[in-house]
Motif scaffolding. Structure first.
Motif, PDB file in Angstrom:
ATOM      1  N   TYR A  25       0.827  -1.203   0.000  1.00 23.89           N
ATOM      2  CA  TYR A  25       0.000   0.000   0.000  1.00 23.89           C
ATOM      3  C   TYR A  25       0.867   1.262   0.000  1.00 23.89           C
ATOM      4  CZ  TYR A  25      -3.504   3.409   1.415  1.00 23.89           C
ATOM      5  OH  TYR A  25      -4.322   4.512   1.475  1.00 23.89           O
ATOM      6  N   TYR A  28       2.234   1.791  -3.365  1.00 23.15           N
ATOM      7  CA  TYR A  28       1.162   2.267  -4.242  1.00 23.15           C
ATOM      8  C   TYR A  28       0.910   3.757  -4.019  1.00 23.15           C
ATOM      9  CZ  TYR A  28      -3.686   3.173  -5.584  1.00 23.15           C
ATOM     10  OH  TYR A  28      -4.823   3.727  -6.091  1.00 23.15           O
ATOM     11  N   ARG A  32       1.728   6.791  -6.798  1.00 23.58           N
ATOM     12  CA  ARG A  32       0.680   7.557  -7.467  1.00 23.58           C
ATOM     13  C   ARG A  32       0.684   9.038  -7.073  1.00 23.58           C
ATOM     14  NH1 ARG A  32      -3.864   9.034  -5.753  1.00 23.58           N
ATOM     15  NH2 ARG A  32      -5.146   8.310  -7.475  1.00 23.58           N
TER      16      ARG A  32
ATOM     17  N   GLY B 197      -4.248  12.094   2.919  1.00 18.23           N
ATOM     18  CA  GLY B 197      -5.293  11.407   2.158  1.00 18.23           C
ATOM     19  C   GLY B 197      -5.001   9.927   2.071  1.00 18.23           C
ATOM     20  N   ALA B 198      -3.764   9.586   1.733  1.00 21.60           N
ATOM     21  CA  ALA B 198      -3.372   8.177   1.625  1.00 21.60           C
ATOM     22  C   ALA B 198      -3.387   7.513   2.995  1.00 21.60           C
ATOM     23  CB  ALA B 198      -1.989   8.077   1.000  1.00 21.60           C
ATOM     24  N   ALA B 199      -3.018   8.280   4.035  1.00 19.63           N
ATOM     25  CA  ALA B 199      -2.984   7.712   5.385  1.00 19.63           C
ATOM     26  C   ALA B 199      -4.384   7.358   5.883  1.00 19.63           C
ATOM     27  CB  ALA B 199      -2.317   8.704   6.350  1.00 19.63           C
ATOM     28  N   ALA B 201      -7.248   6.985   3.774  1.00 20.49           N
ATOM     29  CA  ALA B 201      -8.120   6.324   2.786  1.00 20.49           C
ATOM     30  C   ALA B 201      -8.453   4.889   3.184  1.00 20.49           C
ATOM     31  CB  ALA B 201      -7.469   6.361   1.414  1.00 20.49           C
ATOM     32  N   LYS B 202      -7.459   4.214   3.711  1.00 21.83           N
ATOM     33  CA  LYS B 202      -7.669   2.813   4.078  1.00 21.83           C
ATOM     34  C   LYS B 202      -8.639   2.682   5.254  1.00 21.83           C
ATOM     35  CE  LYS B 202      -4.533  -1.108   3.940  1.00 21.83           C
ATOM     36  NZ  LYS B 202      -3.132  -1.529   4.093  1.00 21.83           N
ATOM     37  N   GLU B 233      -6.536  13.185  -3.397  1.00 26.04           N
ATOM     38  CA  GLU B 233      -5.634  12.034  -3.375  1.00 26.04           C
ATOM     39  C   GLU B 233      -6.288  10.853  -2.643  1.00 26.04           C
ATOM     40  OE1 GLU B 233      -2.899  12.060  -4.987  1.00 26.04           O
ATOM     41  OE2 GLU B 233      -1.867  10.258  -4.297  1.00 26.04           O
ATOM     42  N   TYR B 235      -9.434  10.485  -1.870  1.00 27.11           N
ATOM     43  CA  TYR B 235     -10.691  10.126  -2.535  1.00 27.11           C
ATOM     44  C   TYR B 235     -10.421   9.118  -3.656  1.00 27.11           C
ATOM     45  CZ  TYR B 235     -14.703  10.615  -5.655  1.00 27.11           C
ATOM     46  OH  TYR B 235     -15.768  10.363  -6.469  1.00 27.11           O
ATOM     47  N   GLU B 236      -9.409   9.404  -4.430  1.00 31.50           N
ATOM     48  CA  GLU B 236      -9.105   8.511  -5.553  1.00 31.50           C
ATOM     49  C   GLU B 236      -8.595   7.157  -5.072  1.00 31.50           C
ATOM     50  OE1 GLU B 236      -8.176  12.010  -8.837  1.00 31.50           O
ATOM     51  OE2 GLU B 236      -6.536  10.686  -8.219  1.00 31.50           O
ATOM     52  N   ILE B 237      -7.816   7.174  -3.990  1.00 32.01           N
ATOM     53  CA  ILE B 237      -7.326   5.904  -3.447  1.00 32.01           C
ATOM     54  C   ILE B 237      -8.492   5.093  -2.879  1.00 32.01           C
ATOM     55  CG2 ILE B 237      -5.860   4.818  -1.685  1.00 32.01           C
ATOM     56  CD1 ILE B 237      -3.933   7.170  -1.977  1.00 32.01           C
ATOM     57  N   LEU B 241      -9.707   1.450  -3.853  1.00 31.71           N
ATOM     58  CA  LEU B 241      -9.761   0.355  -2.880  1.00 31.71           C
ATOM     59  C   LEU B 241     -11.106  -0.376  -2.900  1.00 31.71           C
ATOM     60  CD1 LEU B 241      -8.104   2.016   0.266  1.00 31.71           C
ATOM     61  CD2 LEU B 241      -7.181   0.084  -1.008  1.00 31.71           C
TER      62      LEU B 241
END
Lengths: 166, 332
Positions: A25, A28, A32, B197-199, B201-202, B233, B235-237, B241
Motif C-alpha cells: 500500500y 502504491y 501515485r 489522504g493516503a494515510a 483512505a484505508k 488524493e 478520494y481517488e485511493i 480500494l
C-alpha cells in the motif's frame, strides 16, 4: 438532484496485489502521489536566487564605492539582506515570494532571516521571552548549531595547519 | 464485535456554520451562515480566534433553533488544538455541561455518535455538537509559521477555517440520525505528513466496508456518501480500494474536502482538511439538501489522521480512523 460528486476515475496506477499489506500500500501511495514540478521549481529558484545574488553584488559595489573595504562591504551586504528578509517577512510578503521561489529564497541569507523572523512573529502572542525569544530558533536552530560547530572545527584545523606550517 | 449502532428517535433540530475567507470563496459559500473576512475573528491570537469562531457558531445555532443555552443539557465538541482548548474556551461562557472530544478530523462524527448515544441512553435530552479547525492555529501547531516562505507538496491539503454545529434531541423533525458506526484505527504504514489522504483512505474504506456489510444497505440506498477530508488524493485511493467490493459507490461518493473548495481555482492542493471540514459541509450543505428533500439518505464518514508532530518526527506511521453517521430524511 445535483450533488457534485466527482466521478473522476482513480488515476495513475491500479492497486494490485494484497491491499492489506502495508508495504504494498505504501508503495502504491508513493507511486501515485503527484510529484512537485521539479524542473519548473528549479528554474524559478535559479532565477530568484540569482536575482538576490545580483542584488548582493550591487549592494557590495555600492558600499565599496562609498568607501567601505571589501571585507566590510561583504558584512554590510549580509546585514542588508538579513534586514530585507526580516522586513519582507514582517510585512507579510516574504512567504509569497518564498512560495514562488522555493530554494531561491531559502538558500541565500534571506531564507535564514525569514526562518528566524517568521516564528518570532507567529509566537509573539505567547510573550516576548517565552514566545518570541524562545521560538525564534525553532526552524533556524539547526543552522546555528551546525554553523557554530563547523566554525569551531574549522578553527581547530586552521590552528593545526598554521602550527605545522611554522 | 458490535458494529452498527441503530437509533430510533434522535433528530436533527438545526445546524449552523461559520467559516473563514478562503471557504467563503469556495463553491459552498452560500450555504454557510457566517463568513468572516478577519482571520483573527476580532481577537489577538489564532487560538482565541478559533474559540471565538466556535462561540459564534453555537450562538448562531441557538438563534436559529430559538433556544437559549439553558435549554441545552450537553455540548459535545472538539478541535485540533493541543488539549482541545478551542472548543472548551469557546463554550465556556454558555455554562452548559461539556464533553471535549478528540478524534483528529473525525471529531464531528464522533461528537454526533456520542451525543446520539447520550440521548438514546437518557443521559441528555438536547445536545449540541460542534467541531472546529482554523487554518492559522493548525499551521502554527502542526507545520510552519504562516510567514515562513516555503513550498508544499502537491498531495498536501488546506486546513479548513470553520466550525459546524448541529442540535440533536428526541424532538421529532424531518431529519434524524438513523444509525452510526464507530471506526477502527487503521495503520496503513504511511509516514508522509503531507499525504494525509493516503494515510486515511484505508480507514475510510475499512469503515465503509464494515458499514455496508452490517447495515444491509447498499451504496445505491444513499444519495450522498461523503468522506470527511480525504481530499482528491485520498478520494481517488478510496475509490480504487472499493471499486470491486462496493460496486455503485462511485456514483454516490464524494468528499467534503473536495466539495468545500474549487480545487482548480483555489490554491489548496488536494482540498480541505481539519475537523471543521466535514462539520461545516454537513451542517451547511448536507443539512440543506436533506431539509429541502434533495437528498433523503446521507452517509457521512468523518475521517481522522491520528498523529502529532512528535510521532511524525519519530518516524511512526500516521494512523487513520473514520466514523460513519447516517442522516435520514423522514421518520420511519
Amino acid at each position: 438532484m445535483s450533488i457534485p460528486c466527482i466521478k473522476k476515475e482513480a488515476n495513475a496506477k491500479n492497486l494490485t496485489g494484497d491491499v492489506m499489506n502495508n508495504e504494498n500500500y505504501k508503495k502504491y501511495a508513493a507511486d501515485r502521489a503527484k510529484r512537485s514540478a521539479s524542473a519548473l521549481n528549479c528554474t524559478k529558484a535559479f532565477a530568484v536566487g540569482g536575482l538576490i545574488c545580483c542584488l548582493g553584488q550591487a549592494l557590495s559595489n555600492l558600499f565599496i564605492s562609498l568607501g567601505a573595504g571589501e571585507k566590510d562591504a561583504g558584512t554590510l551586504v549580509s546585514v542588508s539582506l538579513i534586514f530585507l528578509g526580516g522586513l519582507l517577512t514582517g510585512i507579510g510578503v516574504f512567504d509569497k515570494i518564498g512560495k514562488f521561489a522555493g530554494a531561491g529564497t531559502l538558500v541565500p541569507i534571506t531564507g535564514f532571516a525569514n526562518a528566524i523572523a517568521a516564528p518570532a512573529i507567529e509566537n509573539k502572542t505567547e510573550g516576548f521571552i517565552n514566545g518570541v525569544c524562545t521560538k525564534m530558533f525553532v526552524i533556524a536552530g539547526p543552522v546555528i548549531v551546525f554553523g557554530t560547530l563547523a566554525s569551531a572545527v574549522y578553527g581547530v584545523i586552521y590552528y593545526v595547519l598554521t602550527q605545522v606550517a611554522q | 464485535m458490535r458494529d452498527i449502532i441503530r437509533f430510533e428517535n434522535i433528530y436533527v433540530n438545526g445546524g449552523s456554520s461559520v467559516v473563514g475567507k478562503t471557504e467563503a470563496k469556495g463553491p459552498l459559500a452560500r450555504y454557510f451562515d457566517l463568513c468572516e473576512e478577519d482571520e483573527y475573528f476580532g481577537k489577538d491570537s489564532w487560538e482565541k480566534a478559533e474559540s471565538e469562531m466556535t462561540r459564534r457558531t453555537l450562538e448562531k445555532l441557538f438563534a436559529k433553533a430559538h433556544i437559549s443555552p439553558e435549554d441545552l443539557d450537553l455540548i459535545c465538541g472538539g478541535d485540533l488544538l493541543n488539549q482541545c482548548v478551542a472548543s472548551s474556551f469557546g463554550v465556556k461562557e454558555f455554562g452548559v455541561p461539556f464533553l471535549g472530544l478528540y478524534g483528529a478530523c473525525s471529531t464531528f462524527a464522533e461528537a454526533v455518535i456520542c451525543a446520539s448515544m447520550f440521548i438514546k441512553g437518557g443521559g441528555a435530552g438536547r445536545v449540541a455538537v460542534c467541531a472546529s479547525s482554523h487554518f492559522c492555529s493548525a499551521e502554527k501547531q502542526y507545520r510552519f509559521p504562516l510567514e515562513y516562505g516555503g513550498q508544499r507538496t502537491p498531495t498536501a491539503q488546506n486546513t479548513v477555517t470553520g466550525c459546524g454545529a448541529l442540535l440533536l434531541s428526541g424532538e421529532p423533525s424531518d431529519i434524524r440520525v438513523a444509525d452510526a458506526m464507530t471506526g477502527r484505527i487503521v495503520d496503513a504504514g504511511i509516514t508522509d505528513a503531507n499525504n494525509m489522504g493516503a494515510a486515511m483512505a484505508k480507514a475510510a474504506a475499512d469503515t465503509l466496508t464494515r458499514y455496508f456489510e452490517s447495515s444491509g444497505m447498499k451504496p445505491s440506498d444513499f444519495d450522498i456518501v461523503a468522506t470527511g477530508d480525504l481530499g482528491r488524493e485520498g478520494y481517488e485511493i478510496c475509490t480504487e480500494l472499493l471499486k470491486d467490493s462496493l460496486p455503485g459507490l462511485t456514483d454516490k461518493y464524494t468528499d467534503c474536502g473536495m466539495l468545500i473548495y474549487d480545487l482548480e481555482k483555489q490554491d489548496v492542493h488536494c482540498g480541505g482538511s481539519g475537523c471543521g471540514c466535514s462539520a461545516v459541509v454537513t451542517a451547511a450543505y448536507f443539512l440543506d439538501k436533506l431539509t429541502k428533500g434533495d437528498a433523503s439518505n446521507v452517509l457521512l464518514l468523518s475521517t481522522g489522521a491520528l498523529m502529532n508532530p512528535n510521532t511524525v518526527l519519530q518516524g511512526q506511521s500516521i494512523c487513520g480512523i473514520a466514523h460513519a453517521v447516517h442522516f435520514e430524511r423522514g421518520t420511519k
